[in-house]
Design a protein around this motif. Sequence first.
Motif, mmCIF file in Angstrom:
data_model
loop_
_atom_site.group_PDB
_atom_site.id
_atom_site.type_symbol
_atom_site.label_atom_id
_atom_site.label_comp_id
_atom_site.label_asym_id
_atom_site.label_seq_id
_atom_site.Cartn_x
_atom_site.Cartn_y
_atom_site.Cartn_z
ATOM 1 N N SER A 48 38.745 37.604 122.113
ATOM 2 C CA SER A 48 38.079 38.900 122.086
ATOM 3 C C SER A 48 39.081 40.010 121.791
ATOM 4 C CB SER A 48 37.382 39.163 123.421
ATOM 5 O OG SER A 48 38.323 39.156 124.477
ATOM 6 N N GLY A 49 38.548 41.202 121.527
ATOM 7 C CA GLY A 49 39.400 42.316 121.130
ATOM 8 C C GLY A 49 40.470 42.684 122.138
ATOM 9 N N SER A 50 40.212 42.449 123.427
ATOM 10 C CA SER A 50 41.191 42.810 124.458
ATOM 11 C C SER A 50 42.459 41.969 124.388
ATOM 12 C CB SER A 50 40.562 42.682 125.843
ATOM 13 O OG SER A 50 40.102 41.359 126.059
ATOM 14 N N MET A 51 42.429 40.868 123.625
ATOM 15 C CA MET A 51 43.625 40.034 123.493
ATOM 16 C C MET A 51 44.716 40.727 122.675
ATOM 17 S SD MET A 51 43.362 37.101 125.156
ATOM 18 C CE MET A 51 44.309 35.809 124.337
ATOM 19 N N ARG A 52 44.411 41.914 122.105
ATOM 20 C CA ARG A 52 45.436 42.699 121.400
ATOM 21 C C ARG A 52 46.380 43.409 122.375
ATOM 22 N NH1 ARG A 52 40.725 44.924 118.945
ATOM 23 N NH2 ARG A 52 40.165 43.877 116.981
ATOM 24 N N THR A 53 45.990 43.509 123.631
ATOM 25 C CA THR A 53 46.778 44.242 124.625
ATOM 26 C C THR A 53 48.196 43.672 124.720
ATOM 27 O OG1 THR A 53 44.755 44.621 125.892
ATOM 28 C CG2 THR A 53 46.838 45.035 127.014
ATOM 29 N N ARG A 54 49.183 44.583 124.743
ATOM 30 C CA ARG A 54 50.586 44.161 124.775
ATOM 31 C C ARG A 54 51.116 44.298 126.210
ATOM 32 N NH1 ARG A 54 52.489 44.181 119.446
ATOM 33 N NH2 ARG A 54 54.632 44.015 120.233
ATOM 34 N N ASP A 156 41.137 36.655 129.134
ATOM 35 C CA ASP A 156 41.780 37.853 129.694
ATOM 36 C C ASP A 156 40.755 38.874 130.186
ATOM 37 O OD1 ASP A 156 40.780 38.790 127.256
ATOM 38 O OD2 ASP A 156 42.456 40.167 126.962
ATOM 39 N N GLY A 157 39.502 38.446 130.319
ATOM 40 C CA GLY A 157 38.480 39.381 130.793
ATOM 41 C C GLY A 157 37.233 38.659 131.256
ATOM 42 N N GLU A 158 36.382 39.378 131.984
ATOM 43 C CA GLU A 158 35.150 38.775 132.460
ATOM 44 C C GLU A 158 34.124 38.688 131.337
ATOM 45 O OE1 GLU A 158 35.113 43.146 133.809
ATOM 46 O OE2 GLU A 158 36.542 41.467 133.792
ATOM 47 N N ASP A 159 33.140 37.863 131.531
ATOM 48 C CA ASP A 159 32.086 37.630 130.549
ATOM 49 C C ASP A 159 31.327 38.923 130.247
ATOM 50 O OD1 ASP A 159 30.207 35.264 129.359
ATOM 51 O OD2 ASP A 159 28.977 36.900 130.132
ATOM 52 N N THR A 160 30.973 39.113 128.965
ATOM 53 C CA THR A 160 30.241 40.320 128.552
ATOM 54 C C THR A 160 28.839 39.987 128.066
ATOM 55 O OG1 THR A 160 31.252 40.125 126.349
ATOM 56 C CG2 THR A 160 32.324 41.589 127.938
ATOM 57 N N CYS A 161 28.322 38.831 128.492
ATOM 58 C CA CYS A 161 27.010 38.395 128.007
ATOM 59 C C CYS A 161 26.006 38.240 129.130
ATOM 60 C CB CYS A 161 27.150 37.090 127.226
ATOM 61 S SG CYS A 161 27.990 37.318 125.651
ATOM 62 N N ALA A 162 26.023 39.159 130.101
ATOM 63 C CA ALA A 162 25.021 39.152 131.158
ATOM 64 C C ALA A 162 23.635 39.269 130.525
ATOM 65 C CB ALA A 162 25.285 40.307 132.118
ATOM 66 N N PRO A 163 22.591 38.661 131.129
ATOM 67 C CA PRO A 163 22.567 38.078 132.477
ATOM 68 C C PRO A 163 22.958 36.606 132.544
ATOM 69 C CG PRO A 163 20.363 38.111 131.577
ATOM 70 C CD PRO A 163 21.247 38.732 130.534
ATOM 71 N N LEU A 164 23.507 36.019 131.469
ATOM 72 C CA LEU A 164 23.922 34.622 131.526
ATOM 73 C C LEU A 164 25.226 34.535 132.312
ATOM 74 C CD1 LEU A 164 23.292 31.744 130.608
ATOM 75 C CD2 LEU A 164 24.678 32.155 128.571
ATOM 76 N N ASP A 165 25.124 34.223 133.603
ATOM 77 C CA ASP A 165 26.270 34.185 134.510
ATOM 78 C C ASP A 165 27.084 32.913 134.242
ATOM 79 O OD1 ASP A 165 28.075 34.129 136.556
ATOM 80 O OD2 ASP A 165 26.617 34.403 138.157
ATOM 81 N N PRO A 166 28.357 33.040 133.845
ATOM 82 C CA PRO A 166 29.156 31.850 133.557
ATOM 83 C C PRO A 166 29.364 30.945 134.762
ATOM 84 C CG PRO A 166 30.531 33.815 133.539
ATOM 85 C CD PRO A 166 29.107 34.275 133.599
ATOM 86 N N LEU A 187 44.569 35.667 132.115
ATOM 87 C CA LEU A 187 45.721 36.406 131.619
ATOM 88 C C LEU A 187 45.707 37.818 132.196
ATOM 89 C CD1 LEU A 187 45.671 35.347 127.835
ATOM 90 C CD2 LEU A 187 46.754 34.210 129.780
ATOM 91 N N VAL A 188 46.736 38.142 132.977
ATOM 92 C CA VAL A 188 46.876 39.450 133.623
ATOM 93 C C VAL A 188 45.539 39.855 134.238
ATOM 94 C CG1 VAL A 188 47.871 41.753 133.359
ATOM 95 C CG2 VAL A 188 48.448 39.980 131.706
ATOM 96 N N PRO A 189 45.043 39.116 135.221
ATOM 97 C CA PRO A 189 43.669 39.308 135.706
ATOM 98 C C PRO A 189 43.497 40.507 136.621
ATOM 99 C CG PRO A 189 44.761 37.624 136.997
ATOM 100 C CD PRO A 189 45.737 38.026 135.921
ATOM 101 N N ASN A 190 42.281 41.057 136.605
ATOM 102 C CA ASN A 190 41.884 42.021 137.629
ATOM 103 C C ASN A 190 41.040 41.294 138.664
ATOM 104 O OD1 ASN A 190 39.193 41.802 136.626
ATOM 105 N ND2 ASN A 190 39.625 43.397 135.102
ATOM 106 N N ALA A 191 40.615 42.015 139.695
ATOM 107 C CA ALA A 191 39.922 41.359 140.807
ATOM 108 C C ALA A 191 38.600 40.737 140.369
ATOM 109 C CB ALA A 191 39.674 42.373 141.929
ATOM 110 N N LYS A 192 37.830 41.438 139.525
ATOM 111 C CA LYS A 192 36.527 40.927 139.106
ATOM 112 C C LYS A 192 36.681 39.677 138.245
ATOM 113 C CE LYS A 192 32.172 42.352 136.962
ATOM 114 N NZ LYS A 192 31.437 43.451 136.296
ATOM 115 N N MET A 193 37.656 39.712 137.331
ATOM 116 C CA MET A 193 37.876 38.544 136.477
ATOM 117 C C MET A 193 38.364 37.361 137.294
ATOM 118 S SD MET A 193 40.276 38.170 133.100
ATOM 119 C CE MET A 193 41.822 38.061 133.953
ATOM 120 N N ARG A 194 39.256 37.617 138.229
ATOM 121 C CA ARG A 194 39.767 36.544 139.087
ATOM 122 C C ARG A 194 38.625 35.892 139.868
ATOM 123 N NH1 ARG A 194 42.922 39.443 141.665
ATOM 124 N NH2 ARG A 194 44.822 39.087 140.450
#
Length: 420
Positions: A48-54, A156-166, A187-194
């Motif tokens: 996804s696009g966030s994988m560009r983060t350095r 590197d991020g949480e799912d963006t396709c709700a309501p399909l809960d992974p 990758l470099v997780p936040n609390a929600k992604m973790r």
Amino acid sequence: MITSKRLAAGVCALLAALTAGIAFPAAAFAGEPTGGATPQVGLVLDVSGSMRTRDIDGGTRMAAAKQAFNEVLDATPEDVDLGIRTLGANYPGDDQKTGCKDTAQLYPVGPLDRTEAKTAVATLAPTGWTPIGPALLKAADDFDGDGSKRIVLISDGEDTCAPLDPCEVAREIAAKGIGLTIDTLGLVPNAKMRQQLSCIAEATGGTYTSIEHTDELTDRVNQLVDRAADPVVTPVAVEGAAACAEAPAVKSGLYTDREEFGQQRWYRVDVEPGQELRASVSVGADRAVNPSYGVLVRAVTVHGREIVRGEAAGDGRTDVVSTGLRYPKAESDDEDAAAETVCLQVTNSFSVASGVKTTPGLPLELTVDVVDGPSPASDVASFGLGRGWWLLGALILTGFLAGVVWGWVSRWRVAVWRTN
């Protein structure tokens, strides 16, 4: 998110080997470690696009993933079939419906052509959405054959396709009984992604790992690929009965079953004089359940008399509750003494709120071990609290005698000094 607890042996395989409870012959034997079928691993990479983060060692997350993949492909054992699937790699637009279909098989699961796989990885560029749930559903269909199956999800991020809960997707995959384990790396997780990636992993008996550096990513993926090549014990599916009289006979081994909410499941085990029965059971909550629940396993005679029991309770902070019991049968002077049939009863007190599916039943794993019982002379229990008390008593007595002797010698030396 979830507090770890001491679990009975074999619990790590519980949610990875769920079955629908197929009936087996009355004298079913548990599977032995198997390594004949080719193990299979599917690497699922978030593009996804966030994988560009350095923010990984001065480079982008995508660069770290590519480097790790190249090193993993070089180190993959020859006897492992490996494939690569992407999510969010092809659609750069803003339409969520289209973006949530953006998952593709980059390299099919099969014998590895390292050059071809590396070339495919080199073409990847951060692009679109993060459809983790849809990607897992597709990845589960990438496998074929009877070997062990493992998905390694890197995101590197949480799912963006709700309501399909992974997390619900992972539970559905586990309920299919295909023996698929999902390991997740954040990758470099936040609390929600973790929280989300942990739930996905635990639903199938997998692991979650937070990643901050490229070498950590490489090492962890290599470990998981190597683990897929290890021989595994395949549990035998067995269908417990509603009463002991109709229960299937089981011997030493590992078994899986499904148990409805509040249901009783019965199994029969034959125990010879001088043997000891050791049994443990784990029941997994593969869907949302109400807090405060328990699991009970009882050893009962064919006439209904309870011999021994084991029980455990949970409070909603773990996905698995386990307990066990031991029953040593005394030696007999009669060499022709018959074996005793012991009935094992497994009961759970899980409950769900309205709207949550109650079928299929909860995944249950039963471990049975019938071994030679300990002799009285070697049984630690026959010494009260253990043989260590004998040693402690001997040391105390030795210390007391040494103190008496030393006191007598000291008094004698003082008396001689005063005399001189």
